[in-house]
Scaffold this active site. Sequence first.
Site, PDB file in Angstrom:
ATOM      1  N   ARG A  21       0.801  -1.231   0.000  1.00  0.00           N
ATOM      2  CA  ARG A  21       0.000   0.000   0.000  1.00  0.00           C
ATOM      3  C   ARG A  21       0.836   1.285   0.000  1.00  0.00           C
ATOM      4  O   ARG A  21       0.303   2.379  -0.168  1.00  0.00           O
ATOM      5  CB  ARG A  21      -0.963   0.000   1.198  1.00  0.00           C
ATOM      6  CG  ARG A  21      -2.208  -0.840   0.927  1.00  0.00           C
ATOM      7  CD  ARG A  21      -3.057  -0.987   2.163  1.00  0.00           C
ATOM      8  NE  ARG A  21      -2.471  -1.923   3.119  1.00  0.00           N
ATOM      9  CZ  ARG A  21      -2.879  -2.066   4.371  1.00  0.00           C
ATOM     10  NH1 ARG A  21      -3.849  -1.297   4.832  1.00  0.00           N
ATOM     11  NH2 ARG A  21      -2.316  -2.952   5.171  1.00  0.00           N
ATOM     12  N   GLY A 109       9.274  -3.281  12.324  1.00  0.00           N
ATOM     13  CA  GLY A 109      10.104  -2.251  11.687  1.00  0.00           C
ATOM     14  C   GLY A 109       9.317  -1.071  11.150  1.00  0.00           C
ATOM     15  O   GLY A 109       9.893  -0.041  10.821  1.00  0.00           O
ATOM     16  N   ASN A 231       1.177   1.733   7.064  1.00  0.00           N
ATOM     17  CA  ASN A 231       0.833   0.855   5.947  1.00  0.00           C
ATOM     18  C   ASN A 231       0.741   1.617   4.633  1.00  0.00           C
ATOM     19  O   ASN A 231       0.901   1.036   3.570  1.00  0.00           O
ATOM     20  CB  ASN A 231      -0.506   0.152   6.204  1.00  0.00           C
ATOM     21  CG  ASN A 231      -0.362  -0.914   7.276  1.00  0.00           C
ATOM     22  OD1 ASN A 231       0.649  -1.604   7.340  1.00  0.00           O
ATOM     23  ND2 ASN A 231      -1.349  -1.017   8.136  1.00  0.00           N
ATOM     24  N   ALA A 427      34.710  49.983  -9.569  1.00  0.00           N
ATOM     25  CA  ALA A 427      33.471  49.305  -9.962  1.00  0.00           C
ATOM     26  C   ALA A 427      33.531  48.867 -11.418  1.00  0.00           C
ATOM     27  O   ALA A 427      34.149  49.516 -12.253  1.00  0.00           O
ATOM     28  CB  ALA A 427      32.289  50.237  -9.754  1.00  0.00           C
TER      29      ALA A 427
HETATM   30  C1  UD1 Z   1      -0.580  -7.993  13.015  1.00  0.00           C
HETATM   31  C2  UD1 Z   1      -1.173  -8.789  14.150  1.00  0.00           C
HETATM   32  C3  UD1 Z   1      -2.415  -8.059  14.646  1.00  0.00           C
HETATM   33  C4  UD1 Z   1      -2.071  -6.662  15.063  1.00  0.00           C
HETATM   34  C5  UD1 Z   1      -1.388  -5.924  13.938  1.00  0.00           C
HETATM   35  C6  UD1 Z   1      -0.854  -4.599  14.401  1.00  0.00           C
HETATM   36  C7  UD1 Z   1      -0.695 -11.142  13.750  1.00  0.00           C
HETATM   37  C8  UD1 Z   1      -1.234 -12.410  13.245  1.00  0.00           C
HETATM   38  N1  UD1 Z   1      -1.526 -10.093  13.690  1.00  0.00           N
HETATM   39  O1  UD1 Z   1      -1.510  -7.992  11.961  1.00  0.00           O
HETATM   40  O2  UD1 Z   1      -2.978  -8.755  15.752  1.00  0.00           O
HETATM   41  O3  UD1 Z   1      -3.247  -5.959  15.463  1.00  0.00           O
HETATM   42  O4  UD1 Z   1      -0.267  -6.677  13.449  1.00  0.00           O
HETATM   43  O5  UD1 Z   1      -0.342  -3.900  13.297  1.00  0.00           O
HETATM   44  O6  UD1 Z   1       0.396 -11.088  14.231  1.00  0.00           O
HETATM   45  N2  UD1 Z   1       5.790  -9.496   8.844  1.00  0.00           N
HETATM   46  C9  UD1 Z   1       6.888 -10.249   8.482  1.00  0.00           C
HETATM   47  N3  UD1 Z   1       6.694 -11.481   7.971  1.00  0.00           N
HETATM   48  C10 UD1 Z   1       5.484 -12.020   7.815  1.00  0.00           C
HETATM   49  C11 UD1 Z   1       4.348 -11.262   8.184  1.00  0.00           C
HETATM   50  C12 UD1 Z   1       4.542 -10.006   8.701  1.00  0.00           C
HETATM   51  O7  UD1 Z   1       8.021  -9.793   8.606  1.00  0.00           O
HETATM   52  O8  UD1 Z   1       5.406 -13.158   7.343  1.00  0.00           O
HETATM   53  C13 UD1 Z   1       5.979  -8.161   9.406  1.00  0.00           C
HETATM   54  C14 UD1 Z   1       5.440  -7.055   8.518  1.00  0.00           C
HETATM   55  O9  UD1 Z   1       6.450  -6.553   7.673  1.00  0.00           O
HETATM   56  C15 UD1 Z   1       4.994  -6.023   9.516  1.00  0.00           C
HETATM   57  C16 UD1 Z   1       4.609  -6.834  10.738  1.00  0.00           C
HETATM   58  O10 UD1 Z   1       5.257  -8.069  10.599  1.00  0.00           O
HETATM   59  O11 UD1 Z   1       6.040  -5.166   9.904  1.00  0.00           O
HETATM   60  C17 UD1 Z   1       3.121  -7.010  10.869  1.00  0.00           C
HETATM   61  O12 UD1 Z   1       2.651  -7.641   9.736  1.00  0.00           O
HETATM   62  P1  UD1 Z   1       1.238  -7.308   9.121  1.00  0.00           P
HETATM   63  O13 UD1 Z   1       1.017  -8.167   7.939  1.00  0.00           O
HETATM   64  O14 UD1 Z   1       1.107  -5.846   8.970  1.00  0.00           O
HETATM   65  O15 UD1 Z   1       0.297  -7.828  10.301  1.00  0.00           O
HETATM   66  P2  UD1 Z   1      -1.221  -7.625  10.408  1.00  0.00           P
HETATM   67  O16 UD1 Z   1      -1.908  -8.636   9.592  1.00  0.00           O
HETATM   68  O17 UD1 Z   1      -1.538  -6.210  10.192  1.00  0.00           O
HETATM   69 CA    CA Z   2       0.083  -4.005   9.616  1.00  0.00          CA
END
Ligand code: UD1
Ligand code: CA
Length: 464
Positions: A21, A109, A231, A427
């Site tokens: 996004r 991060g 995001n 000048a």
């Molecule tokens: C996650 C949480 C959710 C919380 C939210 C807060 C889980 C299952 N859900 O959801 O409860 O409210 O964050 O923002 O944990 N990332 C990885 N590898 C992966 C997946 C994610 O490195 O395989 C990292 C992403 O880059 C990001 C963070 O983990 O920095 C969170 O991932 P994201 O996919 O945004 O989690 P949400 O589904 O939003």
């Molecule tokens: Ca997220």
Amino acid sequence: MTRQSRSELHVVVLAAGKGTRMRSSRPKVLHEIGGRSMLAHCLDTAEALDPASIRVVIGHQGEAVRSAEADRPIHWVWQHEQNGTGHAVWLGIEGLDAAEDDRVLVLYGDVPLLGEGLLRELAVDTAPVSLLTVHMDNPTGYGRILRDDTESVVRIVEEKDATEGERRVQEVNTGILMARFGDLVRWLSRLESGNAQGELYLTDIVEMASGEGKPVHAVMADDVWSVTGVNDRLALSQLERVYQQRQAEALAYAGTTVADTGRLDVRGTLSCGLDVAIDVGCVFEGDVRLGDNVRIGPHCVLRDCEVGPGTVVEAFTHIDGAVLAGDNRVGPYARLRPGSGLDSRARIGNFVEIKASRIGEGSKVNHLSYVGDSTVGDDCNLGAGTITCNYDGANKHHTRLGDRVFVGSATQLVAPVSVGSDATIGAGSTITRDVGDGALAIARVRQKEIAGWERPRKKTDLDT
Ligand code: UD1
Ligand code: CA
């Protein structure tokens, strides 16, 4: 290896996500808040906790992420397929040399404003799991914190897996949590992907903990921004404003007059002496130091510079990589470029550009001039439109002026050239040869006068 009896802290930062996004060719965590990447903010916070190790899980554009922070003592872990936060943490702690009682702190991060304070609150806790939660008026998209009748946290349910009732819960999971290493390894190895997203959810460890009768501790953040993840670029811009507002307020608390805390941008570090005043719309980049009683007028841009005490910088001035000794007056509309140094009381006026030059004590370059690759002595006066011709199309050359030199307006000094102390330049001169001490040099066509000069007339039809 000897280990302290006290349990140690290990930090795992998740940064493998794609950040679709953001609609960017740059990895999400390298987008900046206050001139530094979100990841850098996160790592600074992690380092402030003095952990035994920091591991960053990278995936999407991981090479770029790693090289951006290559100087830090970090262990980089690849997650080639993003199979969920549980999978990411699992990889993150794989091969980690930790004791059962050590703690693992999971950070994101893309959450740049998380202060050390909240983490210290999590860190004092000895529960097997502690979570950072927050109340949100609109919790859409977040995992919800489910509590039992005794208010104990029993489970986290993701939005996509939640019932309608569960979705009404406004306490959400920030994603930041801390767990005991021994328990975490056991729980993570039991994660399953039978959920709406087909992923390994880190959040499922909460239900496992409560199922084992282990207390789950929750610390609720009182400020949403501190735990907000980015995001999209709207969130990036909102967090930027929050960050800048906090910095401006901190400056004001520390004794700087900030004309409007909502109209100040610090992208780096700004240190201010006593009684400094900063007008609206100024941008500070890199490392900027302002001495006592410095006044910065509206809409100035200052980057990597030092402004000595008592200096006044007038509106719309641009200072980059310069050192001002003090009691200087600069601008309005002045530009000091890298390698410039003003000795005390030197004055640079409007539409003047100074590059890689030293301007001596009390010297003035007040109007419409360019001074590059030059050394100007003390108490000189460079008239309006003085130009150092420092570039021959291939190389740069130096111009040297002694003390108390007076340069008449619209003079070109063709470098390399030097002008002795107390010399005067008429000048409109184009100076191509050195001028001796105390001499007057005039290098322009002598004026001639033709009396009764008849002006040319426009041709008319009668003339042909
Ligand atoms: C996650 C949480 C959710 C919380 C939210 C807060 C889980 C299952 N859900 O959801 O409860 O409210 O964050 O923002 O944990 N990332 C990885 N590898 C992966 C997946 C994610 O490195 O395989 C990292 C992403 O880059 C990001 C963070 O983990 O920095 C969170 O991932 P994201 O996919 O945004 O989690 P949400 O589904 O939003
Ligand atoms: Ca997220």
